[in-house]
Scaffold this motif. Sequence first.
Motif, PDB file in Angstrom:
ATOM      1  N   PRO A 149      63.745  37.990  -0.916  1.00 19.52           N
ATOM      2  CA  PRO A 149      64.394  36.735  -0.481  1.00 19.52           C
ATOM      3  C   PRO A 149      63.879  36.261   0.878  1.00 19.52           C
ATOM      4  CG  PRO A 149      66.036  38.352  -1.177  1.00 19.52           C
ATOM      5  CD  PRO A 149      64.713  39.066  -1.135  1.00 19.52           C
ATOM      6  N   ILE A 150      63.717  34.962   1.026  1.00 17.93           N
ATOM      7  CA  ILE A 150      63.338  34.375   2.320  1.00 17.93           C
ATOM      8  C   ILE A 150      64.377  33.340   2.727  1.00 17.93           C
ATOM      9  CG2 ILE A 150      60.853  34.764   2.191  1.00 17.93           C
ATOM     10  CD1 ILE A 150      60.563  31.841   1.208  1.00 17.93           C
ATOM     11  N   HIS A 151      64.463  33.118   4.046  1.00 13.48           N
ATOM     12  CA  HIS A 151      65.456  32.193   4.587  1.00 13.48           C
ATOM     13  C   HIS A 151      64.851  31.364   5.705  1.00 13.48           C
ATOM     14  CE1 HIS A 151      68.499  34.307   2.301  1.00 13.48           C
ATOM     15  NE2 HIS A 151      67.965  35.443   2.743  1.00 13.48           N
ATOM     16  N   ALA A 152      65.199  30.077   5.712  1.00 12.50           N
ATOM     17  CA  ALA A 152      64.751  29.189   6.784  1.00 12.50           C
ATOM     18  C   ALA A 152      65.500  29.541   8.071  1.00 12.50           C
ATOM     19  CB  ALA A 152      64.999  27.741   6.390  1.00 12.50           C
ATOM     20  N   VAL A 162      59.511  25.878  17.089  1.00 12.49           N
ATOM     21  CA  VAL A 162      58.095  25.608  16.832  1.00 12.49           C
ATOM     22  C   VAL A 162      58.054  24.592  15.693  1.00 12.49           C
ATOM     23  CG1 VAL A 162      55.900  26.547  16.030  1.00 12.49           C
ATOM     24  CG2 VAL A 162      57.308  27.861  17.624  1.00 12.49           C
ATOM     25  N   VAL A 163      57.336  23.498  15.932  1.00  7.37           N
ATOM     26  CA  VAL A 163      57.307  22.402  14.967  1.00  7.37           C
ATOM     27  C   VAL A 163      55.880  22.209  14.467  1.00  7.37           C
ATOM     28  CG1 VAL A 163      57.764  19.944  14.629  1.00  7.37           C
ATOM     29  CG2 VAL A 163      59.261  21.296  16.107  1.00  7.37           C
ATOM     30  N   VAL A 164      55.752  21.976  13.159  1.00  7.80           N
ATOM     31  CA  VAL A 164      54.449  21.681  12.568  1.00  7.80           C
ATOM     32  C   VAL A 164      54.307  20.167  12.416  1.00  7.80           C
ATOM     33  CG1 VAL A 164      52.993  21.930  10.529  1.00  7.80           C
ATOM     34  CG2 VAL A 164      54.384  23.857  11.314  1.00  7.80           C
ATOM     35  N   SER A 197      49.571  23.308  13.220  1.00  8.23           N
ATOM     36  CA  SER A 197      49.109  22.551  12.047  1.00  8.23           C
ATOM     37  C   SER A 197      48.330  23.534  11.187  1.00  8.23           C
ATOM     38  CB  SER A 197      48.146  21.422  12.444  1.00  8.23           C
ATOM     39  OG  SER A 197      48.779  20.463  13.231  1.00  8.23           O
ATOM     40  N   PHE A 198      48.803  23.823  10.003  1.00  2.00           N
ATOM     41  CA  PHE A 198      48.119  24.817   9.183  1.00  2.00           C
ATOM     42  C   PHE A 198      47.131  24.212   8.185  1.00  2.00           C
ATOM     43  CE2 PHE A 198      52.118  26.868  10.512  1.00  2.00           C
ATOM     44  CZ  PHE A 198      51.579  27.892  11.270  1.00  2.00           C
ATOM     45  N   GLY A 199      47.148  22.882   8.045  1.00  2.00           N
ATOM     46  CA  GLY A 199      46.140  22.230   7.205  1.00  2.00           C
ATOM     47  C   GLY A 199      46.458  22.203   5.720  1.00  2.00           C
ATOM     48  N   SER A 200      47.646  22.639   5.364  1.00  2.76           N
ATOM     49  CA  SER A 200      48.099  22.579   3.969  1.00  2.76           C
ATOM     50  C   SER A 200      49.585  22.253   4.020  1.00  2.76           C
ATOM     51  CB  SER A 200      47.875  23.926   3.270  1.00  2.76           C
ATOM     52  OG  SER A 200      48.855  24.164   2.270  1.00  2.76           O
ATOM     53  N   ALA A 201      49.955  21.153   3.376  1.00  2.00           N
ATOM     54  CA  ALA A 201      51.363  20.749   3.388  1.00  2.00           C
ATOM     55  C   ALA A 201      52.251  21.865   2.833  1.00  2.00           C
ATOM     56  CB  ALA A 201      51.543  19.460   2.579  1.00  2.00           C
ATOM     57  N   ALA A 202      51.778  22.487   1.758  1.00  2.00           N
ATOM     58  CA  ALA A 202      52.593  23.526   1.119  1.00  2.00           C
ATOM     59  C   ALA A 202      52.744  24.758   2.015  1.00  2.00           C
ATOM     60  CB  ALA A 202      51.985  23.918  -0.227  1.00  2.00           C
ATOM     61  N   ILE A 203      51.653  25.152   2.673  1.00  6.72           N
ATOM     62  CA  ILE A 203      51.742  26.302   3.596  1.00  6.72           C
ATOM     63  C   ILE A 203      52.664  25.942   4.763  1.00  6.72           C
ATOM     64  CG2 ILE A 203      50.468  27.814   5.203  1.00  6.72           C
ATOM     65  CD1 ILE A 203      49.534  28.502   2.463  1.00  6.72           C
ATOM     66  N   ASN A 204      52.542  24.722   5.278  1.00 12.48           N
ATOM     67  CA  ASN A 204      53.457  24.283   6.340  1.00 12.48           C
ATOM     68  C   ASN A 204      54.903  24.466   5.890  1.00 12.48           C
ATOM     69  OD1 ASN A 204      51.268  23.448   7.882  1.00 12.48           O
ATOM     70  ND2 ASN A 204      51.420  21.304   7.262  1.00 12.48           N
ATOM     71  N   MET A 205      55.176  24.046   4.679  1.00 11.93           N
ATOM     72  CA  MET A 205      56.556  24.125   4.172  1.00 11.93           C
ATOM     73  C   MET A 205      56.989  25.560   3.925  1.00 11.93           C
ATOM     74  SD  MET A 205      56.641  20.626   1.910  1.00 11.93           S
ATOM     75  CE  MET A 205      58.306  20.750   1.277  1.00 11.93           C
ATOM     76  N   MET A 206      56.063  26.424   3.508  1.00 13.95           N
ATOM     77  CA  MET A 206      56.425  27.844   3.323  1.00 13.95           C
ATOM     78  C   MET A 206      56.710  28.507   4.671  1.00 13.95           C
ATOM     79  SD  MET A 206      56.642  28.093   0.144  1.00 13.95           S
ATOM     80  CE  MET A 206      57.130  26.391   0.296  1.00 13.95           C
ATOM     81  N   MET A 207      56.031  28.040   5.722  1.00 11.61           N
ATOM     82  CA  MET A 207      56.308  28.551   7.073  1.00 11.61           C
ATOM     83  C   MET A 207      57.739  28.188   7.486  1.00 11.61           C
ATOM     84  SD  MET A 207      53.813  30.273   8.312  1.00 11.61           S
ATOM     85  CE  MET A 207      52.052  30.540   8.200  1.00 11.61           C
ATOM     86  N   SER A 212      59.345  31.122   9.841  1.00 13.32           N
ATOM     87  CA  SER A 212      58.327  31.363  10.880  1.00 13.32           C
ATOM     88  C   SER A 212      58.253  30.194  11.848  1.00 13.32           C
ATOM     89  CB  SER A 212      56.947  31.559  10.240  1.00 13.32           C
ATOM     90  OG  SER A 212      56.962  32.640   9.351  1.00 13.32           O
ATOM     91  N   VAL A 213      58.391  28.988  11.322  1.00 18.56           N
ATOM     92  CA  VAL A 213      58.502  27.799  12.168  1.00 18.56           C
ATOM     93  C   VAL A 213      59.815  27.124  11.814  1.00 18.56           C
ATOM     94  CG1 VAL A 213      55.984  27.519  12.188  1.00 18.56           C
ATOM     95  CG2 VAL A 213      57.372  26.151  10.607  1.00 18.56           C
ATOM     96  N   ASP A 214      60.213  26.162  12.652  1.00 15.92           N
ATOM     97  CA  ASP A 214      61.554  25.579  12.508  1.00 15.92           C
ATOM     98  C   ASP A 214      61.552  24.202  11.878  1.00 15.92           C
ATOM     99  OD1 ASP A 214      62.914  27.793  14.056  1.00 15.92           O
ATOM    100  OD2 ASP A 214      61.362  27.133  15.460  1.00 15.92           O
ATOM    101  N   GLY A 215      60.401  23.503  11.932  1.00 14.41           N
ATOM    102  CA  GLY A 215      60.357  22.168  11.355  1.00 14.41           C
ATOM    103  C   GLY A 215      58.947  21.738  11.031  1.00 14.41           C
ATOM    104  N   TYR A 216      58.851  20.719  10.200  1.00 19.98           N
ATOM    105  CA  TYR A 216      57.546  20.167   9.779  1.00 19.98           C
ATOM    106  C   TYR A 216      57.726  18.700   9.451  1.00 19.98           C
ATOM    107  CZ  TYR A 216      53.967  19.059   6.196  1.00 19.98           C
ATOM    108  OH  TYR A 216      52.998  18.461   5.441  1.00 19.98           O
ATOM    109  N   ILE A 217      56.855  17.866  10.027  1.00 19.76           N
ATOM    110  CA  ILE A 217      56.894  16.435   9.722  1.00 19.76           C
ATOM    111  C   ILE A 217      55.490  15.952   9.421  1.00 19.76           C
ATOM    112  CG2 ILE A 217      56.779  15.788  12.201  1.00 19.76           C
ATOM    113  CD1 ILE A 217      58.634  13.381  11.412  1.00 19.76           C
TER     114      ILE A 217
END
Length: 280
Positions: A149-152, A162-164, A197-207, A212-217
């Motif tokens: 299980p993972i949790h935001a 930390v924001v992406v 910036s990880f360069g992949s929207a999906a990886i950003n969202m998995m972070m 691992s990170v707190d937000g992504y826009i």
Amino acid sequence: FTAVHPDEQKFFNTALGLVKSAGRIVREAFEQPASAVETKSSNTDLVTETDRAVERYLIDGLHAAFPDHKFIGEESVSGGAKIEWTDAPTWIIDPIDGTTNFVHRIPLIAICVGLSINKELRGGIVYNPITNELYTAQVGTGAFKNGFPIHASSTQDLSAAVVVTQLGSDRRPEMISSFIQSYQTLMLKHNAQGNRSFGSAAINMMMVAQGSVDGYIEYGIHAWDVAAAAVIIREAGGTIISPDGSPFNVMGRCVLCTGTPQLSSTISTNFTHVQFQAEA
Ligand code: 2AM
Ligand code: CA
Ligand code: CA
Ligand code: CA
């Protein structure tokens, strides 16, 4: 988990098997010298033979198992064509999210397969075959990485976050400068802890999903970048909305996701002046 279709679990399990096998195609190509890279709409819009091969493999496999299902796949949708999204079980597929990373041999890439039924996002699979990280969720199951299980995150305050952010596909000067201005406010006025910036929207969202990170826009994303990841974010306890604060729309071309609604609200307030054009 309450299925909305009697075979929903079978749909998901079949897709999971195909995604794992497709991972081999990506991994083998990643270890070979780079093959030909073509551009699509612009010099930032890349495609390789591997993108096409993986999409073909997934669609052929799912179509053979479920002949009446529909598909929305990045490399099958011709440029600018209107996407038809129906109530039928529909597979929303990005064969490689992070093609620029793939081309540069940066190991941050993901195969994304989302399932919608009655236009509701029901299941998501995001798989990085290079690092062997497999993220899965169905509505009501919780979210998992390699079965655990993972949790935001529970961060509410930007000063602890930390924001992406990413530039996205709209590279007009007014878009870039308004985006950078909002970003500057975020980092300087609110003193955010860091940006990535990880360069992949999906990886950003998995972070975000794994805390691992707190937000992504990001502005400019497509349905195939975020459909699978959206289910995983929600099941990990995160929030996903549009950057203007309205409800998330998978066809809406922009996304804001965070661990907490408080953080979404702060980020959203700082990005009200972004001059984004979905068509650009
Ligand atoms: P892709 O690798 O599947 O194309 C990075 O900002 C994200 O946006 C990635 O998920 C990437 O997905 C997508 N992306 C990168 N360049 C793009 C472009 N020029 N147009 C549309 N989407 C792009
Ligand atoms: Ca692409
Ligand atoms: Ca993508
Ligand atoms: Ca892609």
